[in-house]
Design a protein around this motif. Sequence first.
Motif, PDB file in Angstrom:
ATOM      1  N   GLN A 487       0.812  -1.225   0.000  1.00 57.09           N
ATOM      2  CA  GLN A 487       0.000   0.000   0.000  1.00 57.09           C
ATOM      3  C   GLN A 487       0.842   1.270   0.000  1.00 57.09           C
ATOM      4  O   GLN A 487       0.635   2.148  -0.840  1.00 57.09           O
ATOM      5  CB  GLN A 487      -0.957  -0.011   1.195  1.00 57.09           C
ATOM      6  N   PRO A 488       1.825   1.438   0.926  1.00 60.51           N
ATOM      7  CA  PRO A 488       2.616   2.681   0.862  1.00 60.51           C
ATOM      8  C   PRO A 488       3.447   2.786  -0.414  1.00 60.51           C
ATOM      9  O   PRO A 488       3.683   3.891  -0.905  1.00 60.51           O
ATOM     10  CB  PRO A 488       3.505   2.598   2.111  1.00 60.51           C
ATOM     11  N   LEU A 489       3.873   1.635  -0.960  1.00 55.16           N
ATOM     12  CA  LEU A 489       4.658   1.666  -2.192  1.00 55.16           C
ATOM     13  C   LEU A 489       3.827   2.232  -3.346  1.00 55.16           C
ATOM     14  O   LEU A 489       4.263   3.163  -4.048  1.00 55.16           O
ATOM     15  CB  LEU A 489       5.146   0.245  -2.526  1.00 55.16           C
ATOM     16  N   CYS A 490       2.625   1.692  -3.527  1.00 51.34           N
ATOM     17  CA  CYS A 490       1.774   2.155  -4.632  1.00 51.34           C
ATOM     18  C   CYS A 490       1.247   3.566  -4.381  1.00 51.34           C
ATOM     19  O   CYS A 490       1.177   4.389  -5.304  1.00 51.34           O
ATOM     20  CB  CYS A 490       0.608   1.186  -4.830  1.00 51.34           C
ATOM     21  N   THR A 491       0.889   3.861  -3.136  1.00 50.90           N
ATOM     22  CA  THR A 491       0.356   5.193  -2.830  1.00 50.90           C
ATOM     23  C   THR A 491       1.410   6.265  -3.039  1.00 50.90           C
ATOM     24  O   THR A 491       1.130   7.326  -3.609  1.00 50.90           O
ATOM     25  CB  THR A 491      -0.154   5.228  -1.386  1.00 50.90           C
ATOM     26  N   PRO A 542      -5.296   8.948 -17.158  1.00 48.64           N
ATOM     27  CA  PRO A 542      -3.829   8.958 -17.262  1.00 48.64           C
ATOM     28  C   PRO A 542      -3.131   8.329 -16.072  1.00 48.64           C
ATOM     29  O   PRO A 542      -2.147   7.594 -16.244  1.00 48.64           O
ATOM     30  CB  PRO A 542      -3.521  10.454 -17.392  1.00 48.64           C
ATOM     31  N   THR A 543      -3.588   8.615 -14.852  1.00 47.77           N
ATOM     32  CA  THR A 543      -2.921   8.049 -13.670  1.00 47.77           C
ATOM     33  C   THR A 543      -2.986   6.535 -13.670  1.00 47.77           C
ATOM     34  O   THR A 543      -1.980   5.849 -13.442  1.00 47.77           O
ATOM     35  CB  THR A 543      -3.576   8.607 -12.392  1.00 47.77           C
ATOM     36  N   THR A 544      -4.157   5.985 -13.932  1.00 51.89           N
ATOM     37  CA  THR A 544      -4.308   4.527 -13.913  1.00 51.89           C
ATOM     38  C   THR A 544      -3.499   3.870 -15.030  1.00 51.89           C
ATOM     39  O   THR A 544      -2.864   2.835 -14.811  1.00 51.89           O
ATOM     40  CB  THR A 544      -5.795   4.161 -14.054  1.00 51.89           C
ATOM     41  N   ARG A 545      -3.527   4.470 -16.204  1.00 55.77           N
ATOM     42  CA  ARG A 545      -2.750   3.888 -17.307  1.00 55.77           C
ATOM     43  C   ARG A 545      -1.258   3.907 -16.999  1.00 55.77           C
ATOM     44  O   ARG A 545      -0.546   2.928 -17.245  1.00 55.77           O
ATOM     45  CB  ARG A 545      -3.039   4.663 -18.591  1.00 55.77           C
ATOM     46  N   LEU A 546      -0.776   5.010 -16.440  1.00 52.86           N
ATOM     47  CA  LEU A 546       0.651   5.114 -16.144  1.00 52.86           C
ATOM     48  C   LEU A 546       1.055   4.144 -15.047  1.00 52.86           C
ATOM     49  O   LEU A 546       2.094   3.467 -15.143  1.00 52.86           O
ATOM     50  CB  LEU A 546       0.982   6.554 -15.735  1.00 52.86           C
ATOM     51  N   LEU A 547       0.247   4.036 -14.001  1.00 46.18           N
ATOM     52  CA  LEU A 547       0.564   3.086 -12.931  1.00 46.18           C
ATOM     53  C   LEU A 547       0.487   1.647 -13.417  1.00 46.18           C
ATOM     54  O   LEU A 547       1.244   0.783 -12.951  1.00 46.18           O
ATOM     55  CB  LEU A 547      -0.392   3.298 -11.758  1.00 46.18           C
TER      56      LEU A 547
END
Length: 862
Positions: A487-491, A542-547
């Motif tokens: 969780q902290p890594l992805c956040t 954009p955020t979801t695609r990039l992640l």
Amino acid sequence: MASLWSSLEKDVFNPQKKRLLETIRVWKTGKKKKMSILCVVVDTFRPMQPFLVKVKVDRGEQYKIAYRWPLAELKLVDGKTVNQASLDFDLHFDKVYKWTASSFDEKKTFIRCLWKLSHRFLAGSVTFVNVPSCAAEGRQGPQEDRKDAAKTESQEELSAYQEMTPKEAADVLRLMEEYEPLVNNLVSFAEQLSNDLHVLDEANLRAIMSSEKQLMSSIDEALAEVAKVEESLQIYDELLGSMKERMDHIHQEDSLLQRIVSNKTRLMDEILFLTTHLNLSREHCDALSRADLSSPSRVRACIAAAEALSGCMNVQIQPGYRKLQSVAEQLIMFETLKQNFESSFIGHITSIFELQGNAQVPALGQPIDKLSAPSHGLRHEELVPYTPLMAWLRNANPVLFCDLPKVYAQNLSRLYDREIKAFFEQAKIFLLGRRKGSLQESLEKPMVMGSKQKARWSLPGSKEGQEDTPDKGNVTKMLEQVLRELQPLCTAEQQFIEKFFQLSQDAADLQVLEASATKGGESMASPEDPPCTKPRSQLEEPTTRLLSEIFSCLEPELRGFLDVCNKVHPFGCLQVLVTLNDSVFEMWGSSSALPSSFLNSLLGNMLLLAKSSFNRCIGTLCKEIKEAKMPSKMKGGILPSVIHFEEFVDFSEEVFRTAQRRGELDKAHLRLASSVFSSINSLSSANLKVNTDMVMMENFHHIHCFLCQKKIHCLEGKKREAKQRYSEHMEKYVIKYLGQPLEKLNHFFEGVKARVAQGVKEEEVSFQLAYSKQELRKVIEKYPGKEVKRALETLYRKIHKYLSPEENLLPVVWHAMEQEFIRQYQEFEDLIQRCYAGSGIAMDFTMEDLLSYFNSITLSNM
């Protein structure tokens, strides 16, 4: 009428500054009981406007205005008839109002008032139809005209003579006293008065003539003075003629001077505007030309220079100014600086991305004490100082900016791939307690065990599953730790890229920037919508695609780790489902979690996968339970499927003890319980060496007791069903075995009941050859008291032999046997009394004997 008039003026119209002209009492045609008052009023102030007002009288004799129409809206007045006296009339406004007057005179007076107001205020715009002209104009018939004329003349004559004032009366008296002698002679008195009148007229004429001569002389003098004034004015006009020409010339020169000054001022303002806003300092030009981003101070200098350059390039100037050579050269210089700095900055930031993507990951073989996900805080801190330059590039050149997130994702995805794979390898080692070389062996072992039905049912809490199986809480703890580390890594990564690449704006915003880049337009940011309110198709922002590109390996690695957790023991999917469920709801309810977290959507997918695995596992178990074949040598007791169902319920309830949702578990419990019930019901067709009803009775009783102990809400229906089935099979079991001690006697009386049911009278049954009194005595003689007691003891030993001691059903079944046996005995005695009355035939044992037999058997086996 006077009272009505005064009340309306006082209570209604005077407070509104209106003057009442006419009233009429009316009601709607056909509705006489609802009477209203129509009033014609005008304003008491100018401009005066006439109105037609509808007044109603309430129960308290209070007048209230119901409606009001400006008389200018009146289009037509219809009197209905011309020659006949009708009380009906219509008023045409926007709609037609049909009224009935209380009297014909009021109707005439009201229409006459409307006609006068129409000609006075509305220039006769109102049309009057079916109205006599004399009524509309206020005239009457010939006879009435003559009467009115006579009356008018008499009134005029009376009005010609006025009462004398006291002074006039005194003068007349004094005159009469002076000429008292002449009064007696009226003729001489009249002549004297006439002579005096002529004398007065002559004096008046002379006075007028003398005053006229004086007036003419004054007029001549005034004309002479006017001539003198005109001569003076002519002289002054000639003197001022030349002065006017000079003043006009001076005014023209002054206006020209003011225009010159205004033009110079405007020109100076425009020059100052251009030189001020299109001027880039030498320090900023040098910083952009060098594009040195090697130190924080130089980065700040480049940021200030880039912002100053954007300010110069975004200045709104008139199109004509661009044709000026100096302005064109300055704009060309700005564009050259911008392009050169863009190329240098993109090259520098791309090299940083590549260096970070090629960073080394610690080797897996190094011993670690605690599982922890990699941290990219230092790498983010290295890139944060360049955030203002990224924002500048986004506004300056959106096309080049759109490529940078892709370059970042391509490079960082390689680093995250290595780090995430290493992280999950360490997690698997912590979960299985083995090194990498033996992981495959550990995963294959449960699969081999799963090939056998016994291994399938070996839960972590059972004895079979305790060998070489990790602690049952280890899967939950390890999966929770993995999710806590992810969780902290992805956040942190999501927060960084949203800030660094300005991804909090809509994708449509970038298109606007691209379209307006050549025009220098500025963009407007719009906040993201929460993902929980969007459908899946709209989450591809954009955020979801990039992640998704950066964490391309996270989903398959997490999927593989969940497979390992599922394979640790047969019901690991239960622990995975609970842990994922709690983690997802904890993230959604956490204030620190991002509203559109990439990890939320990822865990949502994993949760759907875990539910699918859990449902598939439950489906397989249900199928195995239904298809399981009972061994033919089975001697009763609790079925294996019932025992395994209890073990599964115990294990699942322990796992779901702290779960926030248990909908999937409740469905699984119902499916498994239905399968177990079906498995028990299938015993009726099995070829068992023991009584089937006894086995089914014991199993349903066992399930009922277990469910009563657990108190699971979703299984309340199954608990009631188990109790019902247990009671049914115990009744069948008791009835079947009860016939064995008195088998022949039981068959005999069954035949007697059959004859009675066929219509044979009860007193004639003893005449049937097979059911005669002699046959009854023979059957009764075969069952003396000692034989009955011996048969009951044999029956008790047989029940005790086959009933499972764990269920402790022997006292219950034996008591049911006693009650049923007593009921049968009473039934036999009753049949003897009814069908063999007076024969003196009786059973060899009494009710007291039966009770003593059962008590002695019970006490002897305690």
